[in-house]
Motif scaffolding. Structure first.
Motif, mmCIF file in Angstrom:
data_model
loop_
_atom_site.group_PDB
_atom_site.id
_atom_site.type_symbol
_atom_site.label_atom_id
_atom_site.label_comp_id
_atom_site.label_asym_id
_atom_site.label_seq_id
_atom_site.Cartn_x
_atom_site.Cartn_y
_atom_site.Cartn_z
ATOM 1 N N GLU A 78 0.819 -1.209 0.000
ATOM 2 C CA GLU A 78 0.000 0.000 0.000
ATOM 3 C C GLU A 78 0.853 1.259 0.000
ATOM 4 O O GLU A 78 0.456 2.281 -0.577
ATOM 5 C CB GLU A 78 -0.923 0.002 1.214
ATOM 6 C CG GLU A 78 -2.027 -1.044 1.143
ATOM 7 C CD GLU A 78 -2.853 -1.106 2.411
ATOM 8 O OE1 GLU A 78 -3.931 -1.732 2.382
ATOM 9 O OE2 GLU A 78 -2.425 -0.539 3.438
ATOM 10 N N SER A 79 2.016 1.204 0.632
ATOM 11 C CA SER A 79 2.879 2.378 0.713
ATOM 12 C C SER A 79 3.707 2.584 -0.551
ATOM 13 O O SER A 79 3.910 3.714 -0.985
ATOM 14 C CB SER A 79 3.816 2.259 1.922
ATOM 15 O OG SER A 79 3.094 2.200 3.125
ATOM 16 N N VAL A 80 4.187 1.492 -1.120
ATOM 17 C CA VAL A 80 5.124 1.593 -2.240
ATOM 18 C C VAL A 80 4.436 1.654 -3.601
ATOM 19 O O VAL A 80 4.879 2.390 -4.496
ATOM 20 C CB VAL A 80 6.111 0.408 -2.206
ATOM 21 C CG1 VAL A 80 6.963 0.370 -3.464
ATOM 22 C CG2 VAL A 80 6.985 0.496 -0.967
ATOM 23 N N VAL A 106 -4.398 3.030 -8.039
ATOM 24 C CA VAL A 106 -3.817 2.006 -7.169
ATOM 25 C C VAL A 106 -4.166 2.293 -5.710
ATOM 26 O O VAL A 106 -4.531 1.384 -4.955
ATOM 27 C CB VAL A 106 -2.289 1.949 -7.351
ATOM 28 C CG1 VAL A 106 -1.651 1.077 -6.274
ATOM 29 C CG2 VAL A 106 -1.939 1.406 -8.734
ATOM 30 N N ALA A 107 -4.062 3.548 -5.307
ATOM 31 C CA ALA A 107 -4.383 3.917 -3.923
ATOM 32 C C ALA A 107 -5.867 3.704 -3.630
ATOM 33 O O ALA A 107 -6.247 3.265 -2.539
ATOM 34 C CB ALA A 107 -3.996 5.371 -3.674
ATOM 35 N N VAL A 108 -6.717 4.003 -4.606
ATOM 36 C CA VAL A 108 -8.161 3.801 -4.423
ATOM 37 C C VAL A 108 -8.481 2.313 -4.280
ATOM 38 O O VAL A 108 -9.279 1.912 -3.420
ATOM 39 C CB VAL A 108 -8.939 4.398 -5.620
ATOM 40 C CG1 VAL A 108 -10.403 3.969 -5.572
ATOM 41 C CG2 VAL A 108 -8.837 5.915 -5.600
ATOM 42 N N VAL A 109 -7.858 1.478 -5.116
ATOM 43 C CA VAL A 109 -8.083 0.035 -5.047
ATOM 44 C C VAL A 109 -7.666 -0.501 -3.680
ATOM 45 O O VAL A 109 -8.356 -1.344 -3.088
ATOM 46 C CB VAL A 109 -7.314 -0.685 -6.173
ATOM 47 C CG1 VAL A 109 -7.304 -2.187 -5.938
ATOM 48 C CG2 VAL A 109 -7.931 -0.363 -7.524
ATOM 49 N N ALA A 110 -6.547 -0.027 -3.163
ATOM 50 C CA ALA A 110 -6.073 -0.476 -1.849
ATOM 51 C C ALA A 110 -7.072 -0.127 -0.760
ATOM 52 O O ALA A 110 -7.346 -0.925 0.148
ATOM 53 C CB ALA A 110 -4.712 0.142 -1.540
ATOM 54 N N VAL A 121 -8.847 0.924 7.862
ATOM 55 C CA VAL A 121 -8.471 1.626 6.633
ATOM 56 C C VAL A 121 -7.579 2.834 6.886
ATOM 57 O O VAL A 121 -7.317 3.606 5.968
ATOM 58 C CB VAL A 121 -9.739 2.096 5.869
ATOM 59 C CG1 VAL A 121 -10.565 0.915 5.438
ATOM 60 C CG2 VAL A 121 -10.554 3.059 6.728
ATOM 61 N N THR A 122 -7.108 3.002 8.117
ATOM 62 C CA THR A 122 -6.337 4.199 8.448
ATOM 63 C C THR A 122 -5.158 4.399 7.513
ATOM 64 O O THR A 122 -4.963 5.475 6.947
ATOM 65 C CB THR A 122 -5.827 4.126 9.894
ATOM 66 O OG1 THR A 122 -6.934 3.935 10.771
ATOM 67 C CG2 THR A 122 -5.100 5.407 10.272
ATOM 68 N N GLN A 123 -4.341 3.360 7.355
ATOM 69 C CA GLN A 123 -3.142 3.490 6.534
ATOM 70 C C GLN A 123 -3.500 3.713 5.070
ATOM 71 O O GLN A 123 -2.908 4.562 4.396
ATOM 72 C CB GLN A 123 -2.272 2.245 6.675
ATOM 73 C CG GLN A 123 -1.001 2.308 5.846
ATOM 74 C CD GLN A 123 -0.072 1.147 6.146
ATOM 75 O OE1 GLN A 123 -0.006 0.672 7.265
ATOM 76 N NE2 GLN A 123 0.640 0.683 5.138
ATOM 77 N N ALA A 124 -4.475 2.955 4.569
ATOM 78 C CA ALA A 124 -4.851 3.075 3.161
ATOM 79 C C ALA A 124 -5.430 4.453 2.866
ATOM 80 O O ALA A 124 -5.117 5.072 1.843
ATOM 81 C CB ALA A 124 -5.855 1.987 2.789
ATOM 82 N N VAL A 125 -6.286 4.950 3.763
ATOM 83 C CA VAL A 125 -6.883 6.269 3.558
ATOM 84 C C VAL A 125 -5.818 7.355 3.638
ATOM 85 O O VAL A 125 -5.814 8.311 2.859
ATOM 86 C CB VAL A 125 -7.999 6.514 4.594
ATOM 87 C CG1 VAL A 125 -8.461 7.967 4.531
ATOM 88 C CG2 VAL A 125 -9.171 5.576 4.335
#
Length: 259
Positions: A78-80, A106-110, A121-125
């Protein structure tokens, strides 16, 4: 890496062994802090937490885990992934818009994957927000390097914060260790502990400053490809190394090494 780098990463290396420390060593008879058997660690282990705190809970672990220090495989992806996709597409096509769309997608899919899986979802958001900010800035300016501008500002903020904690004699590593072990802040009266935590905090400041020293010139020269590569290399890999060294210095059995 996404525009928000995980500096303090998560869940972003501690427990001194000094007999005079009010914080005291971690009880080796109980569950390892940060392990799945430790009830205090459960909320953080299930939700890798804010990017700025990624791997920090490793400071109180009996054994250092590289995977946990970078938020696990899912946290790593999710970060990379958004930043990696942006760099690869932009370098290959030299077209800004497709690269921006792909990285945001990609970020939205995560984020959607976490919502579907009903996982935190904290990290993904947080990653999505950082990517979105970078994408908007790059789109408005037409400069690919602006995609990484937000991450540079975040790093500068962390560097200033860590430096301020050292100058005020409240080194951030010591504060975090006390919070993670459920102790108060009386460690500040122990000169040995405070010196150890101060040295570790200088290490953190050095990592943030090194990122800026390498990446700001690339940003000013509009070298988006090299800037993105530098951010990937100096992101989670560098942060995991910093946490490991910090852990070696402040862990209970390794504290003697730091003297």
């Amino acid at each position: 890496m996404s525009a928000t780098e995980h500096p303090l990463g998560s869940n972003s290396p501690v427990g001194p062994d000094s007999p005079n420390s009010s914080a005291g060593p971690i009880d080796s008879d109980g569950p390892d802090p940060g392990s799945e058997n430790d009830p205090r660690a459960a909320p953080v282990d299930r939700d890798h937490g804010e990017a700025a705190a990624r791997g920090v809970r490793q400071l109180t672990a009996d054994r250092f885990s590289i995977a946990d220090s970078i938020g696990g495989v899912r946290g790593l992806v999710e970060s990379v992934a958004p930043g990696l996709v942006f760099v690869v597409l932009f370098v290959l096509t030299r077209e800004l818009t497709p690269a921006l769309i792909a990285s945001v997608a990609v970020a939205v899919v995560a984020t959607i994957a976490r919502l579907i899986g009903r996982t935190p979802v904290t990290q993904a958001v947080g990653g999505l927000a950082g990517v979105a900010i970078g994408a908007v800035w790059a789109w408005r300016s037409g400069e690919a390097s602006d995609f990484f501008a937000w991450g540079l500002l975040v790093n500068a903020g962390f560097a200033v914060g860590v430096l301020a904690s050292i100058l005020l004699r409240w080194p951030v590593v010591g504060v975090l260790v006390a919070l993670l072990t459920g102790q108060d802040q009386r460690w500040r009266t122990d000169h040995t502990l405070r010196r150890r935590y101060t040295r570790a905090s200088w290490l953190w400041f050095g990592a943030f400053a090194a990122r800026l020293a390498v990446q700001v010139p690339l940003y000013l020269q509009a070298e988006a490809g090299w800037l993105g590569t530098a951010r990937l290399v100096m992101g989670l890999p560098l942060w995991a190394l910093v946490l490991w060294i910090t852990w070696l210095w402040v862990r209970p059995r390794g504290a003697a090494v730091a003297r």
